[in-house]
Design a protein around this motif. Sequence first.
Motif: not given
Length: 186
Positions: A166-177
């Motif tokens: 889940a964390v790996a899949g959310l990495k782009p959202d995290f960077k955008t955040f």
Amino acid sequence: MTPLSRAPFLVILLACACSKPKVAVYDAPKEQAPALTQPTASQGHEGHQHDLPIAWNVPAGWTQQPGSDMRVATLLPPAAAGKAELSIIQLSGDAGGDLANVNRWRGQLGLEPVSSLAGQADSVSTPAGKTLVVDLQGAADQAMLAAILQDGNARWFFKLAGPAAAVAGLKPDFKTFLRSLRHGGS
């Protein structure tokens, strides 16, 4: 001193020794800590945190929950992302320093501490300043993406933690955040 002359002295001594001290109980009002204004889920994707020194955009499809305890806010990804969550915490001062915080996070994932952040961290530039970012893969299929932002005399901590996939899949959202972090009201 005769036994009879000691009697009044002993009576006074016993009277003083046997008396119980009076206990008084008072109710004093507890001092209230100043309340932190916390963003609410109703603030939508713009992340308008007018009363906070740092503002952000909530990633598309995510929801923002009000803060609790030490958290300023919690961001939850879409349900398909598993049990990951992004916590936002603000602490005054240096909050123990970057290395100490990274090692605390490493410990939460069952990893050994490191003696230096060299090769352990990256940075992401934001309108609010440069963030220190770590990508940690822990034991038991857990992972964490975390960032630290120094803002004046405060440190902000943004920590996305949960199942590794889940964390790996959310990495782009995290960077955008992270790239949306800016000074409040701007």
